[in-house]
Write an enzyme that holds these catalytic residues in place. Structure first.
Site, mmCIF file in Angstrom:
data_model
loop_
_atom_site.group_PDB
_atom_site.id
_atom_site.type_symbol
_atom_site.label_atom_id
_atom_site.label_comp_id
_atom_site.label_asym_id
_atom_site.label_seq_id
_atom_site.Cartn_x
_atom_site.Cartn_y
_atom_site.Cartn_z
ATOM 1 N N THR A 1 0.858 -1.188 0.000
ATOM 2 C CA THR A 1 0.000 0.000 0.000
ATOM 3 C C THR A 1 0.895 1.238 0.000
ATOM 4 O OG1 THR A 1 -1.660 -1.220 1.228
ATOM 5 C CG2 THR A 1 -1.830 1.191 1.254
ATOM 6 N N CYS B 1 -3.093 -2.088 9.220
ATOM 7 C CA CYS B 1 -3.440 -1.311 8.017
ATOM 8 C C CYS B 1 -4.222 -0.031 8.299
ATOM 9 C CB CYS B 1 -4.213 -2.187 7.042
ATOM 10 S SG CYS B 1 -3.187 -3.478 6.337
ATOM 11 N N LYS C 1 -8.108 -9.456 3.769
ATOM 12 C CA LYS C 1 -8.171 -9.142 5.196
ATOM 13 C C LYS C 1 -7.590 -10.311 5.985
ATOM 14 C CE LYS C 1 -13.110 -10.329 5.294
ATOM 15 N NZ LYS C 1 -13.050 -10.802 3.896
ATOM 16 N N LYS D 1 -6.851 2.060 -2.990
ATOM 17 C CA LYS D 1 -6.576 1.292 -1.766
ATOM 18 C C LYS D 1 -6.774 2.161 -0.521
ATOM 19 C CE LYS D 1 -5.043 -1.656 1.173
ATOM 20 N NZ LYS D 1 -5.794 -2.825 1.581
ATOM 21 N N ALA E 1 -19.992 -1.427 16.575
ATOM 22 C CA ALA E 1 -19.329 -0.565 17.561
ATOM 23 C C ALA E 1 -18.395 -1.433 18.395
ATOM 24 C CB ALA E 1 -20.377 0.095 18.448
HETATM 25 N N1 NAD Z 1 -1.404 -7.144 6.388
HETATM 26 C C1 NAD Z 1 -2.492 -6.884 5.693
HETATM 27 O O1 NAD Z 1 -3.598 -7.280 6.054
HETATM 28 C C2 NAD Z 1 -2.401 -6.086 4.425
HETATM 29 C C3 NAD Z 1 -3.481 -6.073 3.542
HETATM 30 C C4 NAD Z 1 -3.377 -5.336 2.365
HETATM 31 C C5 NAD Z 1 -2.224 -4.606 2.079
HETATM 32 N N2 NAD Z 1 -1.192 -4.622 2.984
HETATM 33 C C6 NAD Z 1 0.016 -3.869 2.629
HETATM 34 O O2 NAD Z 1 0.993 -4.784 2.137
HETATM 35 C C7 NAD Z 1 2.313 -4.374 2.527
HETATM 36 C C8 NAD Z 1 2.990 -5.496 3.309
HETATM 37 O O3 NAD Z 1 2.251 -5.677 4.508
HETATM 38 P P1 NAD Z 1 2.511 -6.949 5.445
HETATM 39 O O4 NAD Z 1 1.481 -6.897 6.504
HETATM 40 O O5 NAD Z 1 2.670 -8.166 4.615
HETATM 41 O O6 NAD Z 1 3.952 -6.546 6.057
HETATM 42 P P2 NAD Z 1 4.938 -7.462 6.910
HETATM 43 O O7 NAD Z 1 5.667 -6.553 7.804
HETATM 44 O O8 NAD Z 1 4.192 -8.623 7.494
HETATM 45 O O9 NAD Z 1 5.946 -8.064 5.816
HETATM 46 C C9 NAD Z 1 6.863 -7.306 5.105
HETATM 47 C C10 NAD Z 1 8.071 -8.186 4.797
HETATM 48 O O10 NAD Z 1 8.939 -7.515 3.884
HETATM 49 C C11 NAD Z 1 10.261 -7.895 4.195
HETATM 50 N N3 NAD Z 1 11.200 -6.950 3.556
HETATM 51 C C12 NAD Z 1 11.459 -5.653 3.856
HETATM 52 N N4 NAD Z 1 12.367 -5.132 3.007
HETATM 53 C C13 NAD Z 1 12.681 -6.119 2.114
HETATM 54 C C14 NAD Z 1 13.548 -6.202 0.978
HETATM 55 N N5 NAD Z 1 14.264 -5.147 0.560
HETATM 56 N N6 NAD Z 1 13.639 -7.367 0.319
HETATM 57 C C15 NAD Z 1 12.920 -8.436 0.720
HETATM 58 N N7 NAD Z 1 12.087 -8.423 1.779
HETATM 59 C C16 NAD Z 1 11.955 -7.280 2.470
HETATM 60 C C17 NAD Z 1 10.280 -7.876 5.713
HETATM 61 O O11 NAD Z 1 11.367 -8.614 6.238
HETATM 62 C C18 NAD Z 1 8.909 -8.518 6.017
HETATM 63 O O12 NAD Z 1 9.016 -9.916 6.163
HETATM 64 C C19 NAD Z 1 2.119 -3.078 3.313
HETATM 65 O O13 NAD Z 1 2.251 -1.986 2.435
HETATM 66 C C20 NAD Z 1 0.688 -3.177 3.806
HETATM 67 O O14 NAD Z 1 0.111 -1.910 4.042
HETATM 68 C C21 NAD Z 1 -1.249 -5.345 4.122
#
Ligand code: NAD
Length: 460
Positions: A121, A261, A152, A205, A253
């Site tokens: 995101t 997020c 989700k 998003k 509520a």
């Molecule tokens: N968690 C959710 O429910 C959700 C839903 C939709 C969108 N998102 C978006 O997706 C993105 C990821 O969220 P997440 O919850 O999976 O994060 P997370 O923290 O669980 O995972 C991110 C991963 O990226 C790795 N990482 C960081 N830099 C790196 C690099 N240079 N090379 C390789 N790996 C690297 C980290 O070690 C980590 O394991 C965010 O932008 C978030 O807003 C999350």
């Protein structure tokens, strides 16, 4: 197709294993050596229903693999998803350091005509920044697109496999056809593929999460008014949710939204608006209302017992920010537990899946943990419900009554019926409904702001 997913967190792991299930050869890469070692030994780093089966099945078939070698993952790919974290920076804006680091590695190793897909995101304009970052390190032709993720936690596999829609921001026909090929197994039942320009996809998003957060904060404010006026927010929810123009989702509520997020995305969008000189008044109110709502339970507790909770002991059911996940990032349970500890109380908590995460990262040794929900109740002055896990909804009330020192419940999720709680002899405080007060009578609540009952002592 050869697909590489950079970042193997919640999103990357779900996306990677679902794409492997869809017939692609997928390489999931991460810089976290321990995480990748555990995944290679078959240990899933997160709790997500159905994910363990998907990972083990695709690992065994050879369609899915895990590595820490980002460059190698990039060199072999026809399509690269960037799914690294975008945590909030100090001013609330999305920190793009991980995204740009990934882009630089892509630039160093990319092969011709690869599509780079922004899954994280990110604010409007980030995909263009990624394009420039890659282009500054290579002459190889490549494509960029934005494909925000709407899964989700708790139902992530189902959301990816059967999406309501797939949003895709593109600026080339080649990207469009590559994305159609990747998603073909997941949009067979007619769910729409919505193509648009890249900036609109990035904005979609944030707008989606902001809309959902707005509904939650709106209902929390209505709940507060219900308590004052004698209305019941659960009735109001059913009354408005059945209106087709409104619909039933995200109208509950509670103790405010949490998780990894909504809080960060709402702040990031406000920061983008600031940068462009737009005053998003509605979103500011949503954010402020949520900050206040996160303290609703501790306000009710202190209103009942006084500010100083020294010598008191509380039970907490639920640590994860919502059921079916072990994610505790920005969880409402943390707000109430930390406030209880600061006020001198002790806490014993239970969660079906998040206790290890709590012990390791969020709460360490500051509280005790029950082997089941009933053990947390022994000698308790009050039970606090922060996550609506199914197993908490029908407890054995004779065991609950026997274990608790005082039969008092603060329910942040409205999982019990106040009339039944009254019949069972509990003091029962919930959100936006009649409170079953300490003298065993239903009454309109004035316990929400601490004004009327704050003179009560700890002893109750
Ligand atoms: N968690 C959710 O429910 C959700 C839903 C939709 C969108 N998102 C978006 O997706 C993105 C990821 O969220 P997440 O919850 O999976 O994060 P997370 O923290 O669980 O995972 C991110 C991963 O990226 C790795 N990482 C960081 N830099 C790196 C690099 N240079 N090379 C390789 N790996 C690297 C980290 O070690 C980590 O394991 C965010 O932008 C978030 O807003 C999350």
């Amino acid at each position: 197709m050869e697909v590489t997913v950079i970042g193997t967190g919640y999103v990357g792991l779900v996306v990677g294993s679902c794409l492997a299930e869809g017939g692609n050869r997928v390489t999931c890469v991460d810089i976290d050596v321990d995480k990748i070692a555990r995944l290679n030994s078959g240990e899933i780093s997160i709790y997500e229903p159905g994910l363990d089966r998907l990972v083990s099945h695709n690992l065994a078939s050879g369609r899915l693999r895990f590595t820490t070698d980002v460059g190698e993952g990039v060199r072999t790919a026809d399509a690269i998803f960037i799914a690294v974290g975008t945590p909030p920076g100090e001013d609330g804006s999305a920190n793009l350091a991980f995204v740009l680091e990934a882009a630089r590695t892509i630039g160093d190793h990319i092969r011709p005509n690869t599509v780079v897909i922004m899954k994280s995101t990110v604010p409007v304009g980030t995909s263009e920044m990624v394009r420039s970052e890659i282009a500054s390190r290579t002459d190889t032709p490549f494509y960029v697109c934005s494909n925000p993720e709407f899964l989700k936690e708790g139902d992530a596999v189902g959301d990816f496999m059967y999406p309501d829609r797939v949003v895709c921001g593109v600026d080339a026909d080649e990207t469009r056809s590559r994305m159609e090929e990747i998603y073909e197994p997941f949009v067979r039942s007619g769910n729409p593929f919505i193509f648009m320009d890249i900036a609109s996809a990035e904005m979609t998003k944030y707008a989606a999460n902001s809309m959902l957060a707005t509904r939650i904060s709106f209902m929390n404010q209505i709940a507060e008014l219900c308590e004052r006026t004698g209305a019941d927010v659960e009735m109001v929810r059913r009354g408005i949710g059945s209106d087709k123009r409104i619909g039933p989702s995200f109208l509950y509520a509670g103790t405010g939204y949490g998780g990894s997020c909504f809080p960060k995305d709402i702040q990031a969008l406000m920061q983008t608006a600031d940068d462009f000189g737009v005053d998003l008044k509605v979103l500011r109110a949503v954010h402020e209302s949520n900050d206040r709502q996160k303290t609703v339970l501790i306000r009710k507790i202190q209103s009942r017992f006084g500010d100083d909770l020294s010598g008191m002991h509380f039970s907490v059911w639920g640590l994860a920010f919502k059921p079916e996940t072990d994610d505790m990032r920005a969880a409402p349970s943390l707000t109430v537990i930390n406030a209880l500890l600061e006020s001198g109380a002790t806490v014993c908590a239970h969660d079906p899946v998040a206790m290890n995460v709590a012990r390791e990262f969020h709460l360490k040794n500051t509280i005790d943990y029950g082997k089941d929900e009933y053990e947390t109740l022994i000698g308790s002055d009050g039970l606090i419900i922060t996550t609506e896990w199914l197993q908490y909804r029908r407890p054995d009330w004779s065991v609950v009554s026997k274990h608790m020192a005082r039969k008092i419940i603060f329910d942040g999720r409205n999982i019990f019926d106040p009339l039944r709680m009254e019949a069972l002899g509990f003091e029962y405080y919930s959100i936006g409904r009649y409170q079953v007060g300490s003298i065993g009578q239903r009454a309109r609540s004035d316990i929400n702001d601490g004004s009327s009952n704050s003179s009560r002592s700890n002893g109750g």
